[in-house]
Design a protein around this motif. Structure first.
Motif, PDB file in Angstrom:
ATOM      1  N   CYS A  86     -48.448 -25.973   9.772  1.00  0.00           N
ATOM      2  CA  CYS A  86     -50.060 -25.453  10.151  1.00  0.00           C
ATOM      3  C   CYS A  86     -50.712 -25.728   8.696  1.00  0.00           C
ATOM      4  O   CYS A  86     -51.922 -25.912   8.769  1.00  0.00           O
ATOM      5  N   THR A  87     -50.205 -25.541   7.797  1.00  0.00           N
ATOM      6  CA  THR A  87     -50.734 -25.824   6.348  1.00  0.00           C
ATOM      7  C   THR A  87     -51.386 -27.217   5.959  1.00  0.00           C
ATOM      8  O   THR A  87     -52.466 -27.402   5.799  1.00  0.00           O
ATOM      9  N   ILE A 103     -39.625 -20.047  11.265  1.00  0.00           N
ATOM     10  CA  ILE A 103     -40.896 -19.649  10.290  1.00  0.00           C
ATOM     11  C   ILE A 103     -41.595 -20.496   9.469  1.00  0.00           C
ATOM     12  O   ILE A 103     -42.593 -20.849   9.205  1.00  0.00           O
ATOM     13  N   SER A 153     -45.456 -23.816   0.942  1.00  0.00           N
ATOM     14  CA  SER A 153     -45.974 -24.732   1.913  1.00  0.00           C
ATOM     15  C   SER A 153     -47.516 -24.975   1.316  1.00  0.00           C
ATOM     16  O   SER A 153     -48.323 -26.100   1.858  1.00  0.00           O
ATOM     17  N   VAL A 206     -45.140 -22.716   9.756  1.00  0.00           N
ATOM     18  CA  VAL A 206     -46.200 -22.371   8.507  1.00  0.00           C
ATOM     19  C   VAL A 206     -46.289 -23.813   7.867  1.00  0.00           C
ATOM     20  O   VAL A 206     -47.451 -24.293   7.606  1.00  0.00           O
ATOM     21  N   GLU A 207     -45.245 -24.697   7.672  1.00  0.00           N
ATOM     22  CA  GLU A 207     -45.466 -25.821   7.046  1.00  0.00           C
ATOM     23  C   GLU A 207     -46.085 -26.731   7.740  1.00  0.00           C
ATOM     24  O   GLU A 207     -46.893 -27.912   7.382  1.00  0.00           O
ATOM     25  N   ILE A 221     -42.659 -14.929   5.890  1.00  0.00           N
ATOM     26  CA  ILE A 221     -43.724 -15.679   6.068  1.00  0.00           C
ATOM     27  C   ILE A 221     -44.742 -15.822   4.698  1.00  0.00           C
ATOM     28  O   ILE A 221     -45.166 -16.849   4.511  1.00  0.00           O
ATOM     29  N   THR A 222     -44.853 -14.848   3.811  1.00  0.00           N
ATOM     30  CA  THR A 222     -45.211 -14.943   2.567  1.00  0.00           C
ATOM     31  C   THR A 222     -44.344 -16.207   1.820  1.00  0.00           C
ATOM     32  O   THR A 222     -45.414 -16.742   1.140  1.00  0.00           O
ATOM     33  N   ALA A 237     -42.925 -18.363   3.105  1.00  0.00           N
ATOM     34  CA  ALA A 237     -43.186 -20.025   3.767  1.00  0.00           C
ATOM     35  C   ALA A 237     -44.431 -20.351   3.018  1.00  0.00           C
ATOM     36  O   ALA A 237     -44.727 -21.740   2.949  1.00  0.00           O
ATOM     37  N   ILE A 238     -45.500 -19.558   3.373  1.00  0.00           N
ATOM     38  CA  ILE A 238     -46.686 -19.785   2.746  1.00  0.00           C
ATOM     39  C   ILE A 238     -46.888 -20.240   1.331  1.00  0.00           C
ATOM     40  O   ILE A 238     -47.465 -21.439   0.928  1.00  0.00           O
TER      41      ILE A 238
END
Length: 193
Positions: free
Chosen positions: A49-50, A42, A116, A46-47, A109-110, A112-113
């Motif tokens: 994609c950002t 996860i 990131s 996320v990391e 997920i939150t 990770a966002i």
């Protein structure tokens, strides 16, 4: 950007995820290896994609996102950390002595966002350089996946030592990372003036 610079960048960007994963692993009751892998995946996805999102934003917008990313990260980490602290007090008041065996996917997920958003800012900056953004994002994602998985496994052994305080310490860690991100950006803003 050469391979060494990419790996150093990936390692630097994965440190927040590593620290958070340690606290997440400590808050769980001896998380299994598959939970560590799940958390690593996860955080890694996320990391990865950002920076791509930041790169696209850098191509098509101005610096508006850069002005607010640190506030968004701070707010998310503060809310998540506050929730962990509140949960730790609820658990001790209810006499709940057994921590959960896995984290909620949405919370992961939150988190990770929130950790990131600095990678998104890096991606924004890379839009102005001749960099293969896909390879760079993949390196960042892989490094973060490895570091978050290791963090969870380390947290597995720290958790029993900390007992009920693990979730409280994890929440305080998230809030501290949020303040650190905020202060770094505000400090850069002050020096820029």
């Amino acid at each position: 950007m050469n391979l060494y610079a990419t790996l150093i960048l990936a390692l630097a960007l994965s440190m927040d995820a590593f620290v958070v994963a340690i606290s997440k692993g400590a808050a769980l009751h001896r998380p299994h290896f598959r939970e560590a892998i799940r958390t690593g995946l996860i955080f890694g996805v996320v990391e990865a994609c950002t920076p791509l999102i930041g790169w696209f934003i850098g191509l098509y917008t101005s610096q508006y996102i850069m002005e607010w990313d640190h506030w968004i990260a701070f707010t998310l980490l503060f809310i998540l950390g506050g929730r962990m602290i509140t949960d730790s007090f609820k658990a001790s008041q209810e006499g709940k002595c057994e921590p959960p065996c896995r984290h909620n996917s949405m919370v992961l997920i939150t988190t990770a966002i929130a950790t990131s958003l600095d990678a998104m800012a890096i991606g924004f900056g890379l839009a102005f350089l001749q960099v293969n953004i896909v390879h760079t994002a993949m390196a960042i994602g892989m490094m973060t996946m490895i570091m978050a998985t290791l963090g969870m496994l380390i947290g597995r052994y720290i958790g029993p030592l900390l007992g009920k305080r693990a979730e409280l310490i994890g929440g305080l860690t998230l809030i501290a990372i949020g303040f650190n991100i905020l202060f770094e950006h505000l400090e850069l803003f002050m020096y820029a003036k």
